[in-house]
Enzyme design. Sequence first.
Site, short mmCIF file in Angstrom:
data_model
loop_
_atom_site.label_atom_id
_atom_site.label_comp_id
_atom_site.label_asym_id
_atom_site.label_seq_id
_atom_site.Cartn_x
_atom_site.Cartn_y
_atom_site.Cartn_z
N HIS A 21 2.96 -3.68 -3.81
CA HIS A 21 2.62 -2.41 -4.47
C HIS A 21 1.12 -2.34 -4.77
O HIS A 21 0.46 -1.35 -4.41
CB HIS A 21 3.42 -2.29 -5.77
CG HIS A 21 3.17 -1.02 -6.52
ND1 HIS A 21 3.95 0.11 -6.34
CD2 HIS A 21 2.22 -0.67 -7.43
CE1 HIS A 21 3.50 1.08 -7.11
NE2 HIS A 21 2.45 0.63 -7.78
N GLU A 22 0.60 -3.36 -5.41
CA GLU A 22 -0.81 -3.33 -5.79
C GLU A 22 -1.73 -3.45 -4.58
O GLU A 22 -2.82 -2.87 -4.56
CB GLU A 22 -1.11 -4.45 -6.80
CG GLU A 22 -0.32 -4.36 -8.10
CD GLU A 22 -0.53 -3.04 -8.84
OE1 GLU A 22 -1.58 -2.38 -8.62
OE2 GLU A 22 0.35 -2.66 -9.62
N HIS A 25 -2.39 -0.03 -3.24
CA HIS A 25 -3.47 0.65 -3.96
C HIS A 25 -4.83 0.15 -3.50
O HIS A 25 -5.74 0.93 -3.20
CB HIS A 25 -3.32 0.41 -5.47
CG HIS A 25 -2.18 1.13 -6.11
ND1 HIS A 25 -1.94 2.47 -5.91
CD2 HIS A 25 -1.22 0.71 -6.97
CE1 HIS A 25 -0.88 2.84 -6.61
NE2 HIS A 25 -0.42 1.78 -7.26
#
Length: 428
Positions: A21-22, A25
């Site tokens: 997820h990170e 980003h």
Amino acid sequence: MSYLVTIIAFIIVFGVLVTVHEYGHMFFAKRAGIMCPEFAIGMGPKIFSFRKNETLYTIRLLPVGGYVRMAGDGLEEPPVEPGMNVKIKLNEENEITHIILDDHHKFQQIEAIEVKKCDFKDDLFIEGITAYDNERHHFKIARKSFFVENGSLVQIAPRDRQFAHKKPWPKFLTLFAGPLFNFILALVLFIGLAYYQGTPTSTVEQVADKYPAQQAGLQKGDKIVQIGKYKISEFDDVDKALDKVKDNKTTVKFERDGKTKSVELTPKKTEKKLTKVSSETKYVLGFQPASEHTLFKPIVFGFKSFLIGSTYIFTAVVGMLASIFTGGFSFDMLNGPVGIYHNVDSVVKAGIISLIGYTALLSVNLGIMNLIPIPALDGGRILFVIYEAIFRKPVNKKAETTIIAIGAIFMVVIMILVTWNDIRRYFL
């Protein structure tokens, strides 16, 4: 030993989901030229770190999330202002590479300066009086330069490297990429499972005791070709036909030893709990299908599994949000880290395949939950970007930061309540 296995599995599942997820980003942030000073897995005290290029990668103690710290993503101001005394290190072009804020450093050949004017975002300079000649000097700051405090380096971020000063489209991509990468991970896991396990066919591998298939005399190797008036060519056709036939008596045609035979039976109605707030009614014959290993079918089957799982989870999340307004909400609808640990404990006992499938569903869930329009989540921040795109101006920075802070406090309170509820449900 089982507790140790569960803990290791939980840490791996949590680590994979948050890292993916990170990383989503950070991947799009860096593509947009946004500086990312830190990439963190977990929260709380730092237990491990290393630096690569301009990013500090950290693992933190508490497995309750993670973050990518992006330059300009807040109200932080440079730690240097006129009137301060600092030390500077210059390169061969007489540009500042390090601005040293205390004496906890190992730099040599540095200059002390009393800052009179400075700009760390646009013109990149410090003007001040140097100690060695008591004269006023103007120094340019190198594009790659650092504040140094307590032995730590914090890279200076010019305005064009800051999240807040990018156009709406790269902002949107950066924020949406976290959930997007979770969806991609889930899809890859579903397809991988399909390749490993094979794709189900309409041929019987095993019949279940006291179910219609056994009672009608179906055997291993029988290939179902028709249910009622519905032709069967693959396993999905079996489910579709049974959804239409329901629990009405029907004729099932099958091939055995090259001959077509038929039996009459009544499908069995079952209830399968999907989430805490939703269940699925299915009609079954009670047989395990044989699998086949092909080149392309697992991709299609993986996509189908992803879409089905995503639809169920999305429906459950919408139902949960609706229940807040209709009065049916319960914290039992939510799972925190403790609840996920309990689920992992159950899934681990079923084997690695079940754990991978659960990880895929959890990844979908993480992606969808992060798109809920709460200010502290990706979905809430995407709303700010949409506002900026429509009205051609960003939301007031102080107002945005305040709203996000309120959202973060709300999420912390919810997390505490959910965690306590999970502890009460599973361990008290």
